[in-house]
Design an enzyme around this catalytic site. Sequence first.
Site, PDB file in Angstrom:
ATOM      1  CB  SER A 146      -0.659   0.193   1.277  1.00 55.48           C
ATOM      2  OG  SER A 146      -1.284   1.167   1.354  1.00 55.48           O
TER       3      SER A 146
ATOM      4  CG  MET B 267     -11.338  -2.768   5.863  1.00 50.18           C
ATOM      5  SD  MET B 267      -9.953  -2.102   4.967  1.00 50.18           S
ATOM      6  CE  MET B 267      -8.899  -1.234   6.120  1.00 50.18           C
TER       7      MET B 267
ATOM      8  CG  ASP C  41      -6.058  -2.488   3.677  1.00 50.70           C
ATOM      9  OD1 ASP C  41      -4.937  -2.276   4.157  1.00 50.70           O
ATOM     10  OD2 ASP C  41      -6.501  -1.757   3.076  1.00 50.70           O
TER      11      ASP C  41
HETATM   12  C1  DX5 Z   1      -5.769   1.957   6.058  1.00 53.32           C
HETATM   13  C2  DX5 Z   1      -5.668   1.611   4.381  1.00 53.32           C
HETATM   14  C3  DX5 Z   1      -4.408   0.528   4.180  1.00 53.32           C
HETATM   15  C4  DX5 Z   1      -3.136   1.062   4.941  1.00 53.32           C
HETATM   16  C5  DX5 Z   1      -2.318   0.145   5.641  1.00 53.32           C
HETATM   17  O1  DX5 Z   1      -7.027   2.628   5.738  1.00 53.32           O
HETATM   18  O2  DX5 Z   1      -6.867   0.888   3.846  1.00 53.32           O
HETATM   19  O3  DX5 Z   1      -4.340   0.020   3.119  1.00 53.32           O
HETATM   20  O4  DX5 Z   1      -2.335   1.572   4.137  1.00 53.32           O
HETATM   21  O5  DX5 Z   1      -1.423   0.429   6.277  1.00 53.32           O
HETATM   22  P1  DX5 Z   1      -0.782  -0.520   7.231  1.00 53.32           P
HETATM   23  O6  DX5 Z   1      -0.191  -1.563   6.442  1.00 53.32           O
HETATM   24  O7  DX5 Z   1       0.479   0.270   7.678  1.00 53.32           O
HETATM   25  O8  DX5 Z   1      -1.463  -0.965   8.311  1.00 53.32           O
HETATM   26 ZN    ZN Z   2      -6.369  -0.219   1.802  1.00 50.70          ZN
END
Ligand code: DX5
Ligand code: ZN
Length: 223
Positions: free
Chosen positions: A11, A140, A178
């Site tokens: 991401s 999520m 994610d």
């Molecule tokens: C959060 C995003 C993610 C984010 C994850 O709302 O949807 O894609 O970039 O970041 P990490 O891997 O640092 O938790």
């Molecule tokens: Zn995301």
Amino acid sequence: MHKGTVKLAPSILSADFACLGKQVSEAQEAGADRIHVDIMDGHFVPNISIGAPIVQSLRQVTRLPLETHLMISDPDFFLDEFTEAGSSSFLVHWEGNSNLHRTVQRIKALDRRVGVALNPATPATVLEEILQDVDQVLVMTVNPGFGHQRFIHTTLPKIRRVREMIAEIKRDCDLEVDGGIDATTAPLVVDAGANVLVAGSAIFGDREGVAAAMKGLRAAVDK
Ligand code: DX5
Ligand code: ZN
């Protein structure tokens, strides 16, 4: 989940935007399967991020699929723009979308892959009437809006449940996770049935660099 089939989706939310093209190229070289692009509007989530021009620029520097995670109100308004910019697939949230079936069909009509995203407090059962129409589900594992949050462990049973639901309909459907994915949590989600892992800070925030971070994550999954 068979470990060899696990895909990594860095991401860019945690990337250095001053050298975004370089960072994405590094991720590609290090074996990224797709690039995860987080779009936030300050309404659907309490943060803003980037828009279609960034997707358009990234389209020039990578051959990888650009997976576009829409954390915005009224995603339908922006589907054409992102498609023209070069998005390969869309992840749209179940939450706040009272016409999800229509949104999914619009994305399919644009000939793009489509996935439905579920926030941590949303049960897997809401997928029952839409699962047969989608190419992937995004569970999520943090509340959306920010990178570098802590993995919510109570999402693990939901990942298992979604994997079972996918097996029941016998369709090829990715199960992606994610939020808070790193070398410690990656084996847990893979064990629960995830086959695509989004990781932001664990890849772009690693002091050793993108290639070393990707290698570490891959090794943790393969162990
Ligand atoms: C959060 C995003 C993610 C984010 C994850 O709302 O949807 O894609 O970039 O970041 P990490 O891997 O640092 O938790
Ligand atoms: Zn995301």
